[in-house]
Design an enzyme around this catalytic site. Sequence first.
Site, PDB file in Angstrom:
ATOM      1  N   ARG A   1      -2.040 -40.210 -14.824  1.00 31.87           N
ATOM      2  CA  ARG A   1      -0.812 -39.502 -14.445  1.00 31.87           C
ATOM      3  C   ARG A   1      -0.148 -40.230 -13.292  1.00 31.87           C
ATOM      4  O   ARG A   1      -0.800 -40.623 -12.325  1.00 31.87           O
ATOM      5  CB  ARG A   1      -1.166 -38.077 -14.019  1.00 31.87           C
ATOM      6  CG  ARG A   1      -0.072 -37.331 -13.258  1.00 31.87           C
ATOM      7  CD  ARG A   1      -0.563 -35.951 -12.856  1.00 31.87           C
ATOM      8  NE  ARG A   1       0.378 -35.167 -12.123  1.00 31.87           N
ATOM      9  CZ  ARG A   1       0.259 -34.858 -10.820  1.00 31.87           C
ATOM     10  NH1 ARG A   1      -0.744 -35.329 -10.103  1.00 31.87           N
ATOM     11  NH2 ARG A   1       1.153 -34.100 -10.231  1.00 31.87           N
TER      12      ARG A   1
ATOM     13  N   LYS B   1       4.810 -27.579 -17.145  1.00 31.35           N
ATOM     14  CA  LYS B   1       3.981 -27.152 -16.013  1.00 31.35           C
ATOM     15  C   LYS B   1       4.346 -25.709 -15.640  1.00 31.35           C
ATOM     16  O   LYS B   1       5.496 -25.423 -15.330  1.00 31.35           O
ATOM     17  CB  LYS B   1       4.206 -28.090 -14.829  1.00 31.35           C
ATOM     18  CG  LYS B   1       3.672 -29.491 -15.106  1.00 31.35           C
ATOM     19  CD  LYS B   1       4.085 -30.462 -14.025  1.00 31.35           C
ATOM     20  CE  LYS B   1       3.437 -30.170 -12.693  1.00 31.35           C
ATOM     21  NZ  LYS B   1       3.940 -31.114 -11.650  1.00 31.35           N
TER      22      LYS B   1
END
Length: 473
Positions: free
Chosen positions: A38, A223
């Site tokens: 990430r 998210k």
Amino acid sequence: MSTPSRPRATKIICTIGPATDTSDMLGQLIEAGANVFRLNMSHSKHDWVREVVFRIRRKAAELQANIAILFDLQGPSIRTGDLPEPYHLKKGDTLEIRLSTAKPELPFSTTVNYDGLLQDVQVGHTMVVDNGGILMRIEEVRPDRLICKVLTEGVFGSRRHINLPGVALRLPALTEKDLADLAVAVECETDYVAMSFVRDAAHIAQLREHIDNLGGRAQIVAKIEDQQAIRHIDDIILAADVIMVARGDLGIEVSIEELPIIQRRIIRHCHRLGRRCIVATHMLESMITQPTPTRAEVTDVSNAIFEQADAVMLSGETSVGHYPVRCVEVLDSIAHRMERSGNLNFAASAILNGDRQKATKAAISLADSVENACMVIFTRRGLAATQAAVLRPERAPIFAFSNDPVVVRQLALARDVTAFESPFLKDPARMISTALNLLKEKGLITSGQPVVIQGDSLQGELLADSIIFMRAE
Ligand SMILES: Nc1ncnc2c1ncn2[C@@H]1O[C@H](COP(=O)(O)OP(=O)(O)OP(=O)(O)O)[C@@H](O)[C@H]1O
Ligand SMILES: CC(=O)C(=O)O
């Protein structure tokens, strides 16, 4: 016939930062078991990102590892500015947060990336800095700055994240910075783009349109970070490819004792609606500075694995921590152990949409009912493999084959799926034997092992969902 050990089902996501951005460290993380890297766009410059993506791809190719890359867009998060040195703030200190055009007037002074903040807040509001690291109260709202009283001491660094729990902020879904970062994400052919502070399904549609317009193929991670997202959770789950329980912000935006309940509910809904899910933040936080995890962290990670999350994510532990490789090793060993120790089996309530998913369920039941069997799935777009993954086979690992390298990389973020690139051949018998030989070469299956094979092009000219049950030669 000896049975090869089952690959770890739970995937590991590592945030890359100054502690891990060299080829050597990337290699060590891959060898320890990382599946996805990430890049947090809140902290990353474009040139750094381009270079790191290049290093990741080169190292993954060298080690023959299937690694996906996830760009995490900052989203409409409120961040303070850059400081030459961190401030050591004490209780009772005063700090000003000013517009970028305003000059500093106090010794503790920083800027903010969202000018509207000064209109959205009021005197008396509590400001939570750095995921709860420092608390402040707004004492004064001036036209070009906020004057804040420090309520709890702490170190205040650059680009700190600010939350205002319960305060309605008029923030857009995607900022100009996000769009600039997205263009680089597409240029770098990232596999996933994570959208921060998604509040409803329309935000995902907006991001997907931007990705399509740029010609990208990245899948979207939504998210979940605040109460608005929780109110629209089912629509968001259906609109996204993957859901992230982003506990850093979520743990501030909701009462902290609700967090484990919300995590479990989100995972349960993902299983029911057929989407993948990630549990993120503070999984091994103490290992940023310590070589061993706390008992509470081990129990927290185990809980996420017991809930059958697709992936667990490391943030500061690998981006700036002292023991990044050990963190991956710890997750790897907890996952291996917990996966043999039962689970919540939320997938039992999965809604089966259409014939294809019913066929997949049947193939999984067959594979799970035969000792030592594994699933082999031929998948062009990855859908058949991710659908099998979200149905959570109890015993049979999933080996997926696709002729599309992007699909193969994206499957690095699907629980229990080990994916390989392989051409789709006209002759199904040859296609199957090529795949099984590759699995044998890699030590993933042995001769005589039962295999349940699924695909829609296994019958020559006839395009039909097929399930083939055989033993590897
Ligand atoms: N590419 C980078 N360059 C410099 N520092 C970084 C980078 N990535 C992360 N960091 C540092 O590591 C810390 C942890 O970042 P990370 O992305 O792992 O977690 P996070 O919880 O999402 O952080 P934040 O809430 O600050 O975005 C950040 O606060 C930042 O100080
Ligand atoms: C990962 C992240 O953004 C969070 O936990 O808030």
